[in-house]
Design an enzyme around this catalytic site. Structure first.
Site, mmCIF file in Angstrom:
data_model
loop_
_atom_site.group_PDB
_atom_site.id
_atom_site.type_symbol
_atom_site.label_atom_id
_atom_site.label_comp_id
_atom_site.label_asym_id
_atom_site.label_seq_id
_atom_site.Cartn_x
_atom_site.Cartn_y
_atom_site.Cartn_z
ATOM 1 C CB CYS A 50 -10.146 23.415 19.026
ATOM 2 S SG CYS A 50 -10.700 24.864 18.130
ATOM 3 N N GLY A 93 0.837 -1.198 0.000
ATOM 4 C CA GLY A 93 0.000 0.000 0.000
ATOM 5 C C GLY A 93 0.873 1.249 0.000
ATOM 6 C CE1 TYR A 109 -2.883 2.707 5.284
ATOM 7 C CE2 TYR A 109 -0.608 3.042 4.625
ATOM 8 C CZ TYR A 109 -1.692 2.216 4.781
ATOM 9 O OH TYR A 109 -1.590 0.895 4.436
HETATM 10 C C1 PLP Z 1 -2.681 -2.144 5.766
HETATM 11 C C2 PLP Z 1 -2.484 -3.487 5.191
HETATM 12 C C3 PLP Z 1 -1.632 -3.673 4.103
HETATM 13 C C4 PLP Z 1 -0.807 -2.565 3.494
HETATM 14 O O1 PLP Z 1 0.226 -2.158 4.328
HETATM 15 P P1 PLP Z 1 1.344 -1.140 3.774
HETATM 16 O O2 PLP Z 1 2.218 -0.929 4.921
HETATM 17 O O3 PLP Z 1 0.621 0.103 3.376
HETATM 18 O O4 PLP Z 1 2.016 -1.783 2.623
HETATM 19 C C5 PLP Z 1 -1.538 -4.941 3.564
HETATM 20 N N1 PLP Z 1 -2.233 -5.982 4.088
HETATM 21 C C6 PLP Z 1 -3.053 -5.835 5.156
HETATM 22 C C7 PLP Z 1 -3.780 -7.019 5.668
HETATM 23 C C8 PLP Z 1 -3.200 -4.589 5.738
HETATM 24 O O5 PLP Z 1 -3.999 -4.454 6.801
#
Ligand code: PLP
Length: 411
Positions: free
Chosen positions: A341, A275, A370
């Site tokens: 705030c 991600g 994120y």
């Molecule tokens: C959040 C998540 C990812 C992605 O994580 P990154 O650190 O953004 O690569 C992959 N698999 C699961 C199950 C997640 O919860």
């Protein structure tokens, strides 16, 4: 590697000056570089070319439908954690047969929706969830493909809020329990066991924790294979970190070489769920200085973006580089704060930042993952616009919310 660079003293995203986006779209705004996203997907995919693999982008990192549409066009799959994410993926034209569903608490409705959509498999995170999913599959009179998310009890050595692979975390199933689950699953009429999974955390910046997880999952796969459990997929999750500041995370090539080396002889297809490494450095949060304020102990730069727009500094104490949109080499030590705030509403503290005046623009770097997806309407602040740049043009891929939008669903 990204395409945010200075040309003639002005920060650009690809060939578009950020000043132009601020003038035409307003601030704050998230600005993403399509070329960077594409490059990251390609580099990650190519790193695994020596082994059969499927890249399932983790939708929660950045879930704008226009971005998901690009990923679908580029052929990636998707890792989802809710029915809402599945809805986005399907609307974006993603293929259900490349979708996997992770998460510790899927509702019956979400399970049914995913089963009816024909996703590739569910990552199961407890024996209770196994029963739920089997129940839904029987009721629907359909087979359901599942993988068990194991928890290898490994410290990812990252921020505790994004560490997921130890026995103190809510995620996954311990290896002894997983062993039993695989045995029990053979008795379940509608369950088709296709894989084994793990995801030990996020923003991991060294190979050590990955190596430990690989060794553990490799041993486990061999053990299952010896017992006659035929597995098609080994899902190694996501978690590869990015440089926010001075971190030097392993490159996708190094990461992939290690994963491929540990799994190549298992005769199994790899699934990866990146991600952050795809989206993180492909986006910035563009913000404008509202005013400067000097207290006796500190100088504050008050900007129009706040913790509701980017919560990472408040939530994880995370670092984002701050680049002035008009190149400026003189610096002063300030706290960069938003209008919300809460004292936790800061973007940076005690940071040497370019000397800026009211009305000038600042780019909060590495905000593509994120960032918007974790934003909220706290303090009744409309959520900001999102912009996708491609070459010398850009497109607003989510309009700035209006005051009317804020109350639209309130009876
Ligand atoms: C959040 C998540 C990812 C992605 O994580 P990154 O650190 O953004 O690569 C992959 N698999 C699961 C199950 C997640 O919860």
């Amino acid at each position: 590697m990204h395409y945010f660079e200075y040309h003639a003293g002005q920060l650009h995203c690809e060939q578009v000056p950020l000043q132009r986006i601020a003038d035409e779209v307003g601030t704050p705004a998230y600005v993403y570089s399509e070329r960077t996203l594409h490059r990251h997907v390609r580099v990650f995919d190519e790193a695994f070319q020596s082994v059969p693999h499927l890249i399932c982008y983790a939708v929660k990192a950045n879930s704008n439908i226009n971005i998901l549409r690009r990923f679908a066009e580029w052929g990636t799959g998707f890792d989802i954690v809710s029915g809402g994410e599945l809805f986005r993926v399907l609307r974006a034209g993603g293929s259900p047969e490349k979708v996997i569903f992770s998460g510790v608490g899927k509702t019956l409705q979400e399970i049914r929706y995913a089963l009816d959509s024909g996703i590739l498999f569910f990552n199961i995170e407890s024996s209770a969830e196994m029963d739920l999913i089997h129940g839904v599959a029987r009721q629907a009179n359909k087979p359901v493909r599942v993988s068990i998310r194991t928890n290898p009890d490994i410290d990812a050595r990252t921020h505790p809020y994004i560490s997921t692979g130890t026995q103190k975390n809510k995620f996954g199933v311990s290896l002894p329990e997983a062993r039993e689950l695989y045995r029990n699953m053979r008795q379940l009429s509608n369950v088709d066991v296709v894989g084994v999974s793990c995801h030990i955390g996020s923003q991991i910046t060294e190979m050590g924790p990955f190596e430990e997880a690989l060794a553990s999952i490799r041993r486990f796969v061999l053990e299952l294979q010896a017992e006659g459990v035929a597995l098609k997929y080994l899902d190694f999750g996501g978690g590869l970190g990015i440089p926010y500041d001075a971190e030097e995370p392993p490159s996708p090539a190094i990461y992939a070489a290690s994963v491929a080396c540990a799994t190549r002889d298992l005769g199994i297809q790899l699934v990866l769920e990146p991600g952050r490494v795809i989206a993180g450095n492909a986006g910035i949060l563009l913000t404008r200085v509202l005013l400067k304020k000097n207290q006796s102990a500190k100088k504050f730069l008050v900007v129009d973006a706040a913790m509701n727009d980017l919560i990472r500094p408040a939530l994880y104490g995370s670092h984002h580089q701050l680049w002035p949109v008009r190149e400026e080499n003189n610096k002063e030590k300030v706290d960069v704060v938003g209008p919300v705030c809460e004292s936790a509403d800061f973007i940076a503290r005690d940071r040497d930042v370019a000397v800026l005046h009211a009305g000038e623009l600042l780019a909060v770097m590495s905000a593509g993952a994120y960032g918007f997806s974790l934003s909220s309407n706290y303090n009744s602040r409309p959520r900001v616009a999102e912009v996708l740049v491609n070459g010398d043009s850009y497109q607003v891929i989510r309009r700035r919310e209006s005051y009317e939008d804020l109350i639209r669903l309130e009876e």
